[in-house]
Design a protein around this motif. Structure first.
Motif, PDB file in Angstrom:
ATOM      1  N   ARG A 544       0.836  -1.211   0.000  1.00 13.89           N
ATOM      2  CA  ARG A 544       0.000   0.000   0.000  1.00 13.89           C
ATOM      3  C   ARG A 544       0.865   1.255   0.000  1.00 13.89           C
ATOM      4  O   ARG A 544       0.529   2.244  -0.652  1.00 13.89           O
ATOM      5  CB  ARG A 544      -0.918   0.001   1.222  1.00 13.89           C
ATOM      6  CG  ARG A 544      -2.026  -1.038   1.174  1.00 13.89           C
ATOM      7  CD  ARG A 544      -3.049  -0.805   2.272  1.00 13.89           C
ATOM      8  NE  ARG A 544      -3.991  -1.916   2.355  1.00 13.89           N
ATOM      9  CZ  ARG A 544      -3.902  -2.896   3.249  1.00 13.89           C
ATOM     10  NH1 ARG A 544      -2.902  -2.904   4.125  1.00 13.89           N
ATOM     11  NH2 ARG A 544      -4.786  -3.872   3.265  1.00 13.89           N
ATOM     12  N   GLY A 545       1.982   1.221   0.728  1.00 14.16           N
ATOM     13  CA  GLY A 545       2.861   2.379   0.775  1.00 14.16           C
ATOM     14  C   GLY A 545       3.532   2.676  -0.551  1.00 14.16           C
ATOM     15  O   GLY A 545       4.024   3.780  -0.765  1.00 14.16           O
ATOM     16  N   ARG A 546       3.549   1.678  -1.453  1.00 12.94           N
ATOM     17  CA  ARG A 546       4.166   1.873  -2.773  1.00 12.94           C
ATOM     18  C   ARG A 546       3.123   1.915  -3.885  1.00 12.94           C
ATOM     19  O   ARG A 546       3.456   1.727  -5.056  1.00 12.94           O
ATOM     20  CB  ARG A 546       5.182   0.761  -3.047  1.00 12.94           C
ATOM     21  CG  ARG A 546       6.462   0.966  -2.249  1.00 12.94           C
ATOM     22  CD  ARG A 546       7.252  -0.322  -2.108  1.00 12.94           C
ATOM     23  NE  ARG A 546       8.523  -0.091  -1.432  1.00 12.94           N
ATOM     24  CZ  ARG A 546       8.628   0.134  -0.126  1.00 12.94           C
ATOM     25  NH1 ARG A 546       7.563   0.162   0.638  1.00 12.94           N
ATOM     26  NH2 ARG A 546       9.822   0.341   0.419  1.00 12.94           N
ATOM     27  N   ASP A 547       1.869   2.125  -3.504  1.00 10.52           N
ATOM     28  CA  ASP A 547       0.774   2.251  -4.476  1.00 10.52           C
ATOM     29  C   ASP A 547       0.677   1.043  -5.397  1.00 10.52           C
ATOM     30  O   ASP A 547       0.437   1.162  -6.604  1.00 10.52           O
ATOM     31  CB  ASP A 547       0.951   3.527  -5.331  1.00 10.52           C
ATOM     32  CG  ASP A 547       0.820   4.786  -4.502  1.00 10.52           C
ATOM     33  OD1 ASP A 547       0.089   4.736  -3.491  1.00 10.52           O
ATOM     34  OD2 ASP A 547       1.430   5.799  -4.847  1.00 10.52           O
ATOM     35  N   MET A 548       0.891  -0.158  -4.857  1.00 10.29           N
ATOM     36  CA  MET A 548       0.749  -1.394  -5.624  1.00 10.29           C
ATOM     37  C   MET A 548      -0.688  -1.883  -5.436  1.00 10.29           C
ATOM     38  O   MET A 548      -1.042  -2.370  -4.371  1.00 10.29           O
ATOM     39  CB  MET A 548       1.768  -2.434  -5.147  1.00 10.29           C
ATOM     40  CG  MET A 548       3.214  -1.995  -5.371  1.00 10.29           C
ATOM     41  SD  MET A 548       4.424  -2.820  -4.297  1.00 10.29           S
ATOM     42  CE  MET A 548       4.147  -4.532  -4.699  1.00 10.29           C
ATOM     43  N   GLY A 549      -1.504  -1.740  -6.454  1.00 10.95           N
ATOM     44  CA  GLY A 549      -2.923  -2.049  -6.330  1.00 10.95           C
ATOM     45  C   GLY A 549      -3.201  -3.531  -6.147  1.00 10.95           C
ATOM     46  O   GLY A 549      -2.631  -4.365  -6.839  1.00 10.95           O
ATOM     47  N   PHE A 550      -4.076  -3.879  -5.213  1.00  9.84           N
ATOM     48  CA  PHE A 550      -4.510  -5.262  -5.015  1.00  9.84           C
ATOM     49  C   PHE A 550      -5.792  -5.242  -4.197  1.00  9.84           C
ATOM     50  O   PHE A 550      -6.038  -4.320  -3.420  1.00  9.84           O
ATOM     51  CB  PHE A 550      -3.442  -6.088  -4.285  1.00  9.84           C
ATOM     52  CG  PHE A 550      -3.121  -5.582  -2.906  1.00  9.84           C
ATOM     53  CD1 PHE A 550      -3.802  -6.057  -1.795  1.00  9.84           C
ATOM     54  CD2 PHE A 550      -2.154  -4.612  -2.720  1.00  9.84           C
ATOM     55  CE1 PHE A 550      -3.510  -5.587  -0.526  1.00  9.84           C
ATOM     56  CE2 PHE A 550      -1.862  -4.130  -1.455  1.00  9.84           C
ATOM     57  CZ  PHE A 550      -2.541  -4.622  -0.358  1.00  9.84           C
ATOM     58  N   ALA A 551      -6.620  -6.258  -4.417  1.00  9.92           N
ATOM     59  CA  ALA A 551      -7.865  -6.363  -3.657  1.00  9.92           C
ATOM     60  C   ALA A 551      -7.978  -7.706  -2.951  1.00  9.92           C
ATOM     61  O   ALA A 551      -8.827  -7.877  -2.086  1.00  9.92           O
ATOM     62  CB  ALA A 551      -9.069  -6.166  -4.582  1.00  9.92           C
ATOM     63  N   SER A 552      -7.146  -8.669  -3.339  1.00 13.41           N
ATOM     64  CA  SER A 552      -7.241 -10.001  -2.759  1.00 13.41           C
ATOM     65  C   SER A 552      -5.848 -10.537  -2.492  1.00 13.41           C
ATOM     66  O   SER A 552      -4.843  -9.970  -2.928  1.00 13.41           O
ATOM     67  CB  SER A 552      -7.993 -10.947  -3.706  1.00 13.41           C
ATOM     68  OG  SER A 552      -7.255 -11.120  -4.898  1.00 13.41           O
ATOM     69  N   LEU A 553      -5.791 -11.659  -1.781  1.00 10.94           N
ATOM     70  CA  LEU A 553      -4.514 -12.286  -1.470  1.00 10.94           C
ATOM     71  C   LEU A 553      -3.816 -12.742  -2.741  1.00 10.94           C
ATOM     72  O   LEU A 553      -2.593 -12.608  -2.877  1.00 10.94           O
ATOM     73  CB  LEU A 553      -4.748 -13.467  -0.518  1.00 10.94           C
ATOM     74  CG  LEU A 553      -3.507 -14.255  -0.102  1.00 10.94           C
ATOM     75  CD1 LEU A 553      -2.546 -13.367   0.668  1.00 10.94           C
ATOM     76  CD2 LEU A 553      -3.914 -15.462   0.748  1.00 10.94           C
TER      77      LEU A 553
END
Length: 690
Positions: A544-553
């Motif tokens: 999250r701190g590097r703006d790496m988008g994800f919504a699931s594991l």
């Protein structure tokens, strides 16, 4: 006479068995003899094309003519069929399967091993109807990839890499099983090339360009389109990027003005220069100089100094040159009034650099080293530097005893002297240096320290120094009973300090649900689940701190956590990576409903993860369900692991032994009533090697 010549080759060519993956020539001969028995025709008279033979003996059912030998046992029948068709493929050098997927799987297995063969079936299942593997292009692959997520996207991309490797094989392209054009690497969903795809000609240029260009081109193109300098049309060429007017407009852009936090303006200009220099070397610098004669003049002066070996003089002119370039002044246009005006405006360390540069210009004017036309016409007016006075060394006064009224620094010096006299280990003495620095800044002696001051100091420093301060405070309390140190002790013990440890935010939403579901399916112990959960939380916070988008594991684990900078202590990062690696390997196995049900049943039965063989054997299942595992399959895997041609240079006997232990664990599951009642277990396999 394909079959008769194959029979002779099995007898005459010892290397053929290895090419076809046979344990020896006798197995191939036996397969041919069974074929003659099934069709009732001798080999010399058998003229059925291999592809037609694959139709007569289908993969998914035992034909009537073979049931006298195999009954309805599909596993043994497939073993014979695969052995026969493998020999025919190697012998003829052409595909022998009527089905395209089966043909590609067979070619892959014989060329690269069986590890990734299932990817071909998986990717074909993800293609929308009526699209087939022959019709899959880069454009359609990008469109399909954009609609997928999680495990499906990972599976799709793994299948694309398998297809691209197959395209390198002559047998595949000659037979028309796949088009010759490779699909290539697909950008991540969050990548610039995904947000604004490169036009075809720019994509071709990027594929053949050096690495420094490949990395920066997608962002330069995205910024050019966002700024309205270029339009996303199919006819855009690399040459358009280096048209003088467009190139200078691109150089004037600042990514932050268009909402991009990264890269910064300096990194962006490095990307742009790499592209320009690759297409037209020196163009960007030449255009910059044409638009700025002063910068050109200073660049020429620096070049002449380098040619004359005056590198120190070149360095000293840096501050003067920067000030003059901002004022659009060439070296020959500088006057004493300008130098005096700059001195009044500059502050701090830049003043010293400016004065050194002015004096260097005066020296160059009188040296005759350079053409006078490149230098100022008159002196700078800056006075020469004063010579340094050599101060005589004075002997340090000898210590004559301790000061009866010591200063703050002396008190701490005496404290360390007495501390060493107690025989305390050097490593423990060193802890107090961090505490001493805190006390000196606060103007405190050792006996004036308290818990509030120490805790505030910990909060104002990094974790390494904070740990040292905490350790020194604890040690100071331990030393209160030492007689020689009592005069240094605070009136009250410092006592336990508040816990400074911070944990990553808790998981929420789909990520939390998928993580808990995965942990339940793995059947780890409480401590193992906790370690894995903490690792996922930590990596999610870093992502999250590097703006790496994800919504699931699944989406989170597609990112490369091995290379990313975690910003944490390395020992802790190594533990997190180990947990994430095991979780990723488990989740990205080819789980089917039968395998999942068996895993759940074993976990419910209370079998520990160490004794649970399900996930380990799934990695070798090659598309089989749990009930289809048998001794022939296990022996084949064991031989493949030990084969030097597959695992150069000596084979992997260690993996074969681990595999044998997991087979024994699988047989042991028959002793658990609840697992046996699922009807998912195969028959007892027994020892693989006698």
């Amino acid at each position: 006479m394909t079959y008769q010549s194959l029979y002779r080759r099995l007898h005459d060519d010892p290397s053929f068995s290895n090419q076809a993956g046979l344990a020896g020539p006798l197995s191939g001969v036996a397969a041919l003899e069974l074929l003659t028995r099934f069709v009732g025709i001798p080999l010399a008279a058998l003229d059925v094309p291999p592809i037609e033979l694959s139709r007569q003996f289908p993969r998914n059912e035992v034909p009537e003519v073979a049931r006298g030998v195999f009954g309805r046992e599909l596993t043994r029948y497939r073993k014979w069929r695969n052995l026969l068709l493998d020999c025919l493929l190697v012998h003829t050098g052409s595909p022998v399967d009527a089905d395209t997927i089966d043909a590609l799987r067979r070619i892959w297995r014989l060329e690269f091993g069986s590890a990734q063969a299932n990817r071909l079936t998986e990717i074909s299942n993800l293609l929308p109807s009526p699209l087939g593997l022959k019709d899959l292009t880069r454009t359609s692959a990008i469109e399909i990839d954009a609609k997928l997520s999680g495990n499906k996207r990972q599976t799709f991309r793994a299948g694309l890499s398998v297809l691209d490797r197959l395209r390198d094989l002559k047998i595949v392209t000659d037979a028309g099983l796949l088009p010759t054009e490779k699909i290539g690497y697909l950008a991540k969903p969050s990548a610039h090339a995904t947000a604004v795809p490169l036009p075809p000609q720019l994509e071709e240029y990027r594929a053949a360009a050096p690495e420094r260009v490949k990395y920066g081109l997608p962002f330069v193109w995205r910024l050019a389109v966002t700024a309205g300098i270029l339009r996303p049309a199919a006819d855009v060429t690399p040459a358009m990027l280096v048209e003088p007017e467009i190139l200078m407009r691109l150089r004037a852009l600042r990514p932050a003005d268009f909402g991009f936090r990264r890269p910064g303006v300096e990194a962006y200009r490095v990307y742009l220069k790499a592209i320009a220099d690759d297409l037209v070397p020196g163009l960007l610098e030449r255009l910059s100089h044409e638009r700025d004669p002063a910068a050109t003049a200073w660049s020429e002066l620096r070049r002449r100094l380098r040619e004359a070996g005056q590198h120190r003089a070149e360095q000293r002119l840096a501050t003067v040159g920067a000030c003059a370039a901002r004022a659009k002044l060439k070296p020959e246009q500088l006057t004493s009034d300008w130098f005096a005006d700059q001195q009044r405006q500059l502050r701090g360390s830049s003043v010293d650099g400016f004065l050194r540069g002015a004096r260097m210009l005066d020296q160059l004017r009188g040296s005759g080293l350079l053409d006078p036309a490149l230098l100022p016409a008159g002196p700078s007016g800056v006075p020469p530097a004063l010579p340094r006075a050599n101060k005589p060394k004075t002997a340090k006064p000898k210590k004559v005893g301790r000061n009866p009224c010591p200063t703050l620094t002396e008190v701490w010096t005496y404290f360390f002297e007495d501390l060493r006299k107690t025989g305390l280990e050097k490593s423990r003495v060193h802890r107090f240096y961090a505490l001493k620095a805190v006390a000196l800044r606060a103007g405190c002696r050792p006996n004036e320290l308290d818990a509030t001051l120490v805790d505030n100091a910990r909060r104002m420093t990094n974790s390494q120094k904070a740990n040292a301060i905490s350790g020194a405070a604890r040690l100071l309390d331990e030393l209160r009973s030492v007689e020689d140190l009592r005069s240094y002790m605070p009136a009250r013990p410092i006592g336990p300090l508040p816990d400074r440890r911070q944990s990553a935010p808790d998981l929420t939403g789909e990520l939390a649900e998928e993580t808990e579901c995965a942990l339940r399916l793995r059947g780890l112990s409480a401590s193992g689940s906790r370690s894995t959960r903490i690792a996922v939380k930590a990596f999610a916070a870093v992502a999250r701190g590097r703006d790496m988008g994800f919504a699931s594991l699944s989406e989170l684990l597609t990112y490369d956590f091995e290379q990313i900078d975690w910003g944490l202590v390395q020992a802790k990062v190594n533990r997190y990576k180990s947990s994430l690696r095991a979780l990723r390997d488990f989740l990205f196995l080819a789980w089917t409903p039968d395998w999942t049900a068996l895993q759940e049943a074993v976990v419910r039965a209370g079998v520990s993860s160490v004794d649970n063989p399900v996930s380990a054997l799934l990695g070798y299942a090659q598309g089989r369900s749990p009930a289809e595992l048998d001794l022939a399959w296990a022996v084949g895997v064991d031989r493949d692991l030990r084969r030097c041609s597959t695992h150069a240079p000596y084979g992997r006997a260690d993996l074969a032994l681990t595999f044998a232990r997991n087979i024994a664990r699988l047989d042991a599951l028959h002793g658990i009533e609840t697992v046996r009642a699922t009807d998912l277990l195969p028959s007892l396999i027994g020892p693989i090697r006698m």
